[in-house]
Design a protein around this motif. Structure first.
Motif, PDB file in Angstrom:
ATOM      1  N   GLN A   1      43.807  47.870  25.798  1.00  0.00           N
ATOM      2  CA  GLN A   1      44.673  47.559  26.928  1.00  0.00           C
ATOM      3  C   GLN A   1      45.445  46.278  26.645  1.00  0.00           C
ATOM      4  OE1 GLN A   1      42.728  47.646  30.700  1.00  0.00           O
ATOM      5  NE2 GLN A   1      41.451  49.358  30.133  1.00  0.00           N
ATOM      6  N   GLU A   2      46.682  46.249  27.069  1.00  0.00           N
ATOM      7  CA  GLU A   2      47.574  45.118  26.858  1.00  0.00           C
ATOM      8  C   GLU A   2      47.827  44.441  28.208  1.00  0.00           C
ATOM      9  OE1 GLU A   2      52.289  44.594  25.675  1.00  0.00           O
ATOM     10  OE2 GLU A   2      51.344  46.554  25.534  1.00  0.00           O
ATOM     11  N   LEU A   3      47.586  43.129  28.280  1.00  0.00           N
ATOM     12  CA  LEU A   3      47.868  42.388  29.504  1.00  0.00           C
ATOM     13  C   LEU A   3      49.376  42.278  29.668  1.00  0.00           C
ATOM     14  CD1 LEU A   3      46.841  40.736  31.926  1.00  0.00           C
ATOM     15  CD2 LEU A   3      46.965  38.722  30.448  1.00  0.00           C
ATOM     16  N   LEU A   4      49.889  42.813  30.768  1.00  0.00           N
ATOM     17  CA  LEU A   4      51.323  42.760  31.049  1.00  0.00           C
ATOM     18  C   LEU A   4      51.685  41.512  31.833  1.00  0.00           C
ATOM     19  CD1 LEU A   4      51.962  46.478  32.005  1.00  0.00           C
ATOM     20  CD2 LEU A   4      52.587  45.324  29.874  1.00  0.00           C
ATOM     21  N   LEU A   5      50.869  41.183  32.824  1.00  0.00           N
ATOM     22  CA  LEU A   5      51.148  39.996  33.623  1.00  0.00           C
ATOM     23  C   LEU A   5      49.958  39.637  34.495  1.00  0.00           C
ATOM     24  CD1 LEU A   5      51.814  40.745  36.881  1.00  0.00           C
ATOM     25  CD2 LEU A   5      53.839  41.683  35.841  1.00  0.00           C
ATOM     26  N   THR A   6      49.978  38.388  34.941  1.00  0.00           N
ATOM     27  CA  THR A   6      49.081  37.914  35.990  1.00  0.00           C
ATOM     28  C   THR A   6      49.975  37.651  37.189  1.00  0.00           C
ATOM     29  OG1 THR A   6      47.609  36.917  34.358  1.00  0.00           O
ATOM     30  CG2 THR A   6      47.395  36.151  36.640  1.00  0.00           C
ATOM     31  N   VAL A   7      49.604  38.196  38.325  1.00  0.00           N
ATOM     32  CA  VAL A   7      50.456  38.150  39.523  1.00  0.00           C
ATOM     33  C   VAL A   7      50.527  36.734  40.090  1.00  0.00           C
ATOM     34  CG1 VAL A   7      50.746  39.011  41.885  1.00  0.00           C
ATOM     35  CG2 VAL A   7      49.958  40.561  40.071  1.00  0.00           C
ATOM     36  N   ALA A   8      51.765  36.235  40.243  1.00  0.00           N
ATOM     37  CA  ALA A   8      52.009  34.964  40.930  1.00  0.00           C
ATOM     38  C   ALA A   8      52.288  35.252  42.405  1.00  0.00           C
ATOM     39  CB  ALA A   8      53.181  34.226  40.309  1.00  0.00           C
ATOM     40  N   THR A   9      53.160  36.229  42.658  1.00  0.00           N
ATOM     41  CA  THR A   9      53.486  36.648  44.023  1.00  0.00           C
ATOM     42  C   THR A   9      53.765  38.146  44.011  1.00  0.00           C
ATOM     43  OG1 THR A   9      55.852  36.200  43.742  1.00  0.00           O
ATOM     44  CG2 THR A   9      54.530  34.441  44.723  1.00  0.00           C
ATOM     45  N   SER A  10      53.636  38.738  45.185  1.00  0.00           N
ATOM     46  CA  SER A  10      53.987  40.153  45.324  1.00  0.00           C
ATOM     47  C   SER A  10      54.804  40.323  46.590  1.00  0.00           C
ATOM     48  CB  SER A  10      52.731  41.028  45.360  1.00  0.00           C
ATOM     49  OG  SER A  10      51.961  40.780  46.505  1.00  0.00           O
TER      50      SER A  10
ATOM     51  N   VAL B   1      49.611  42.462  46.790  1.00  0.00           N
ATOM     52  CA  VAL B   1      48.615  42.291  45.736  1.00  0.00           C
ATOM     53  C   VAL B   1      48.334  40.798  45.616  1.00  0.00           C
ATOM     54  CG1 VAL B   1      48.169  42.579  43.264  1.00  0.00           C
ATOM     55  CG2 VAL B   1      49.385  44.371  44.540  1.00  0.00           C
ATOM     56  N   PRO B   2      47.054  40.404  45.626  1.00  0.00           N
ATOM     57  CA  PRO B   2      46.750  38.969  45.629  1.00  0.00           C
ATOM     58  C   PRO B   2      47.129  38.249  44.336  1.00  0.00           C
ATOM     59  CG  PRO B   2      44.729  40.269  45.588  1.00  0.00           C
ATOM     60  CD  PRO B   2      45.856  41.222  45.693  1.00  0.00           C
ATOM     61  N   MET B   3      47.474  36.981  44.486  1.00  0.00           N
ATOM     62  CA  MET B   3      47.759  36.110  43.358  1.00  0.00           C
ATOM     63  C   MET B   3      46.545  36.098  42.437  1.00  0.00           C
ATOM     64  SD  MET B   3      48.841  32.095  43.422  1.00  0.00           S
ATOM     65  CE  MET B   3      47.260  31.482  43.954  1.00  0.00           C
ATOM     66  N   GLY B   4      46.797  36.102  41.132  1.00  0.00           N
ATOM     67  CA  GLY B   4      45.705  36.073  40.163  1.00  0.00           C
ATOM     68  C   GLY B   4      45.263  37.443  39.687  1.00  0.00           C
ATOM     69  N   THR B   5      45.768  38.512  40.327  1.00  0.00           N
ATOM     70  CA  THR B   5      45.457  39.865  39.871  1.00  0.00           C
ATOM     71  C   THR B   5      46.068  40.057  38.493  1.00  0.00           C
ATOM     72  OG1 THR B   5      45.396  40.727  42.121  1.00  0.00           O
ATOM     73  CG2 THR B   5      45.759  42.333  40.366  1.00  0.00           C
ATOM     74  N   ARG B   6      45.297  40.590  37.568  1.00  0.00           N
ATOM     75  CA  ARG B   6      45.798  40.866  36.225  1.00  0.00           C
ATOM     76  C   ARG B   6      46.207  42.331  36.130  1.00  0.00           C
ATOM     77  NH1 ARG B   6      40.868  37.744  34.318  1.00  0.00           N
ATOM     78  NH2 ARG B   6      40.070  39.850  34.339  1.00  0.00           N
ATOM     79  N   VAL B   7      47.344  42.583  35.493  1.00  0.00           N
ATOM     80  CA  VAL B   7      47.868  43.935  35.352  1.00  0.00           C
ATOM     81  C   VAL B   7      47.912  44.266  33.864  1.00  0.00           C
ATOM     82  CG1 VAL B   7      49.759  45.509  35.843  1.00  0.00           C
ATOM     83  CG2 VAL B   7      49.263  43.637  37.431  1.00  0.00           C
ATOM     84  N   TYR B   8      47.188  45.325  33.500  1.00  0.00           N
ATOM     85  CA  TYR B   8      47.102  45.773  32.113  1.00  0.00           C
ATOM     86  C   TYR B   8      47.828  47.105  31.947  1.00  0.00           C
ATOM     87  CZ  TYR B   8      43.306  42.405  31.623  1.00  0.00           C
ATOM     88  OH  TYR B   8      42.556  41.255  31.600  1.00  0.00           O
ATOM     89  N   ARG B   9      48.392  47.305  30.785  1.00  0.00           N
ATOM     90  CA  ARG B   9      48.947  48.617  30.441  1.00  0.00           C
ATOM     91  C   ARG B   9      47.783  49.491  29.987  1.00  0.00           C
ATOM     92  NH1 ARG B   9      53.348  49.998  25.728  1.00  0.00           N
ATOM     93  NH2 ARG B   9      53.552  52.202  26.271  1.00  0.00           N
ATOM     94  N   ARG B  10      47.676  50.678  30.581  1.00  0.00           N
ATOM     95  CA  ARG B  10      46.617  51.631  30.220  1.00  0.00           C
ATOM     96  C   ARG B  10      47.120  52.571  29.138  1.00  0.00           C
ATOM     97  NH1 ARG B  10      45.440  55.576  33.762  1.00  0.00           N
ATOM     98  NH2 ARG B  10      47.220  55.136  35.070  1.00  0.00           N
TER      99      ARG B  10
END
Length: 99
Positions: free
Chosen positions: A3-12, A88-97
């Motif tokens: 899995q590749e980390l795409l981003l960590t959420v700052a704001t949504s 989506v809360p700040m700090g959530t990590r989004v990975y490419r599946r």
């Protein structure tokens, strides 16, 4: 499973009927490597440990450089493609599946 980390959420930003825009903490986003509007299978890892699989598209959004500024800057964001998606809360990590 790789899995590749795409981003960590700052704001949504929930957009009624469309989904939720996820803005990265990082100024140099991994999203620059992808074509605009490409659909990606993603896995969200929430700060409390919950996980969620979804699909997201790479988007480009123009935002003010600083609040109230006349200049805007283009930033890459992910649109979580769920019509009923909530913030989506700040700090959530989004990975490419991998499919």
């Amino acid at each position: 499973m790789s899995q590749e980390l795409l981003l960590t959420v700052a704001t949504s930003l929930p957009l009624t009927g469309l989904g939720v825009l996820l803005f990265p903490e990082e100024t140099e986003s991994e999203l620059l490597a992808f074509e605009l509007y490409v659909q990606l299978p993603v896995r969200l890892l929430w700060p409390d440990g919950r996980e969620q699989n979804s699909t997201a598209s790479v988007e480009e959004v123009f935002r003010p450089v600083v609040p109230g500024a006349l200049q805007n800057v283009a930033v890459r964001a992910l649109m979580l493609n769920q019509e009923d998606a909530a913030e989506v809360p700040m700090g959530t990590r989004v990975y490419r599946r991998e499919m």
